[in-house]
Design an enzyme around this catalytic site. Structure first.
Site, mmCIF file in Angstrom:
data_model
loop_
_atom_site.group_PDB
_atom_site.id
_atom_site.type_symbol
_atom_site.label_atom_id
_atom_site.label_comp_id
_atom_site.label_asym_id
_atom_site.label_seq_id
_atom_site.Cartn_x
_atom_site.Cartn_y
_atom_site.Cartn_z
ATOM 1 C CG ASP A 175 -116.867 55.280 -45.240
ATOM 2 O OD1 ASP A 175 -117.598 56.283 -45.200
ATOM 3 O OD2 ASP A 175 -116.552 54.721 -46.301
ATOM 4 C CG HIS A 226 -114.216 60.436 -53.120
ATOM 5 N ND1 HIS A 226 -113.334 59.389 -53.143
ATOM 6 C CD2 HIS A 226 -115.192 60.084 -52.253
ATOM 7 C CE1 HIS A 226 -113.775 58.432 -52.356
ATOM 8 N NE2 HIS A 226 -114.908 58.834 -51.805
ATOM 9 C CB CYS A 246 -106.636 51.715 -47.204
ATOM 10 S SG CYS A 246 -108.326 51.176 -46.931
ATOM 11 C CD GLU A 297 -115.385 50.988 -45.653
ATOM 12 O OE1 GLU A 297 -114.846 52.084 -45.870
ATOM 13 O OE2 GLU A 297 -115.821 50.267 -46.566
#
Ligand code: PEP
Ligand code: MG
Length: 559
Positions: free
Chosen positions: A454, A188, A501, A430
């Site tokens: 993921d 992140h 995404c 995912e």
């Protein structure tokens, strides 16, 4: 001059002083003070600073999410200046000769205990507030700055790695770039850097000792190089590079307003990923067609307690109304795994990425899900909302989540609260399970969005956070790409659209592949929109498609 090499995960060049991120720990030292007057003044100064900070936070929250959002900080402000609270601290300092940190900490404990034993649930909940305010004052006394950056000028932030809960609190106006010891390209910190459009370098290990604090550095996110006390030649070289980047940006700006259409007429929607209503200007500034992923959990990470329905409503409404007619895909809460939040009190797990996260938490704790969905549907009256569920593995999960949507819509209708009757509901693909049963899932929802961060992690059984696994974490792996193709085929057979995404969406070396397998939408960081538009406009799908599909499906190509 010292040169260090890491891995660049967000492009750009930045010059600035190094600043080492300091974590606030809750420990305090206790000692007896001789000059109690001086200690009392030290407390008063810290108290005044805390009140000022809380006032600023309240104003920021009001501007971003309305009066309800500001109220939490205003309550904290009132607590910080409460006379009984102040008297208790004064007594501990002046009569018992405690140092200010100990006096505040003891007062916090006493007041929290008093609140916790009250009958009224509202008052009980204030126990957490008084502790929170006191930690802020203690932090100031200890010289730890909330938001982590105690510098008058913007800095290059150095950290071992940053948790999502830490990144949301950072004062972004003070950050020129990130360098981290660990981390990974899909962590992140890397995602935040790309959203902010600043350079980031990860995987430096222990090459930057803490006594480098304040030294001038130049970082280059495209090469992963960190240079400390750069000589003139290096400075010049990197300044030229910065100028070149500026020129490239000017050239890209000319693509604004043009369609994302290939030479042979294939259209692709190019949307953005965001983590906060603050990111919307960057989305519009880069001429994105919509928002393909709003990571709503960042709202939760930014709060000290469960965000209320009204707080969330204001934030979603702001994003939707700022985006006007454009589609906005808001993902429901994706907490757990690498995104932990204290007030959720999730039990410790040995393997959190496989554990209680995302939709699983929402289905296990329906009151949280219910609050979020009410806020979302209420906000839907102000724009073009799509709701998306993360971490799906089974049909029943989707059906149960949709039932909750129906319950919320019925409630709002009964209460006479307006909402859009055209909210599309989709899911993230995912997990390999979701990809493999995407033929069935496609019959349940309006769209798919592939979370390749993921999907890669779970398909390759490879922790996306682990810097040591870099060469094993390969989102180009044939298994991942074949799953994407399978998802596209199943989506289209059932008449729904499919996007990506995850970070892979911005990987220009795969744009031709995505066009060839039929991806309809790519959702990327704001800064990646125009380079992607340029790439799409250069492709002729008819010329490359057969070769790409053949390569993808033949055994010789298997990774
Ligand atoms: C993903 O997994 O690709 C994704 C977009 O979600 P996140 O990175 O927030 O887990
Ligand atoms: Mg994900």
């Amino acid at each position: 001059m010292i040169s260090i090499q890491g891995k660049g995960v967000s492009n750009g060049v930045a010059f600035g002083p190094l600043f080492f991120y300091k974590r606030s720990d809750n420990s305090i030292s206790r000692y007896e003070v001789e000059n109690t007057e001086e200690e009392w003044n030290r407390f008063k100064a810290a108290q005044a600073k805390a009140i000022e900070q809380l006032g600023e936070l309240a104003e920021k929250a009001r501007a971003e999410a309305g009066d309800d959002a500001a109220m939490l900080f205003e309550t904290h402000q009132m607590m910080a200046e409460d006379l009984d609270y102040e008297e208790s601290v004064q007594n501990a300092i002046q009569n018992e000769k405690h140092n200010a940190e100990a006096a505040v900490s003891d007062t916090a404990e006493q007041f929290a205990e008093m609140f916790a034993t009250m009958d009224d649930a509202y008052m009980q909940a204030r126990a957490a507030d008084v502790k929170d305010v006191s930690s802020r004052i203690i932090g100031i006394l200890k010289g730890v700055v909330q938001g982590g950056i105690d510098s008058p000028v913007p800095v290059i932030l150095v950290a071992d790695d940053l948790a999502p809960s830490e990144t949301v609190q950072l004062d972004k106006t003070k950050i020129l770039g990130f360098v981290t010891e660990g981390g990974s390209g899909s962590s992140h910190t890397a995602i935040l850097a790309r959203t902010m459009g600043i350079p980031a370098i990860i995987g430096l290990g222990k090459q930057l000792p803490a006594d480098f604090e304040g030294r001038e550095a130049v970082i280059d996110g495209s090469t992963g190089s960190v240079v400390i006390d750069a000589d003139d030649a290096t400075r010049k070289m990197l300044t030229v590079k910065m100028e070149e980047q500026k020129k490239t940006q000017e050239m890209l700006n000319r693509l604004k307003g043009l369609p994302n259409e290939t030479k042979d007429g294939h259209k692709m929607k190019v949307f953005c990923n965001i983590g906060s209503p603050d990111d919307v200007p960057a989305v519009l500034g880069n001429d994105a067609g919509g928002i393909g992923l709003f990571r709503s959990e960042f709202l939760y990470l930014n709060c000290d307690d469960y965000p209320t329905e009204d707080f969330q409503f204001e934030a979603y409404k702001k994003v939707l109304s700022d985006m006007g007619e454009r589609e906005v895909v808001i993902r429901t809460l994706d907490i757990g795994a690498d995104k932990q939040i204290g007030y959720f009190n999730l039990p410790h797990e040995e393997n959190p990425a496989m554990g209680n996260r995302a939709l699983r938490i929402c289905l296990n704790r329906p009151e949280i899900f219910h609050t979020q969905l009410r806020a979302l549907y209420r906000a839907s009256a102000f724009g073009h909302l799509c709701i998306m569920f993360p971490m799906v593995t089974s049909l029943w999960e989707v059906r149960e989540a949709k039932k909750m949507c129906e319950r919320v819509k019925k409630e709002l209708q009964d209460e006479g609260i307006s909402f859009s009757d055209d909210v599309k509901v989709g899911i993230m693909i995912e997990t390999p399970a979701a990809a493999v049963i995407s033929d069935r899932l496609a019959k349940e929802v309006d769209f798919f969005s592939c979370g390749t961060n993921d999907l890669t992690q779970y398909t390759l059984a490879c922790d996306r956070q682990n810097a040591d696994l870099g060469r094993f974490f390969n989102p180009h792996h044939t298994a991942v790409l074949r799953l994407l193709k399978m998802v596209c085929d199943n989506a289209h057979k059932n008449g729904i659209w499919v996007g990506i995404c995850g970070e892979l969406g911005a990987d220009l070396s795969l744009t031709e592949t995505f066009l060839s397998i039929g991806i309809d939408e790519l959702s990327v960081s704001p800064r990646s929109v125009l380079p992607l538009r340029q790439k799409i406009r250069d492709v002729n799908v008819a010329q490359v498609k057969d070769k790409i599909l053949q390569m993808l499906m033949t055994d010789e190509n298997a990774t």
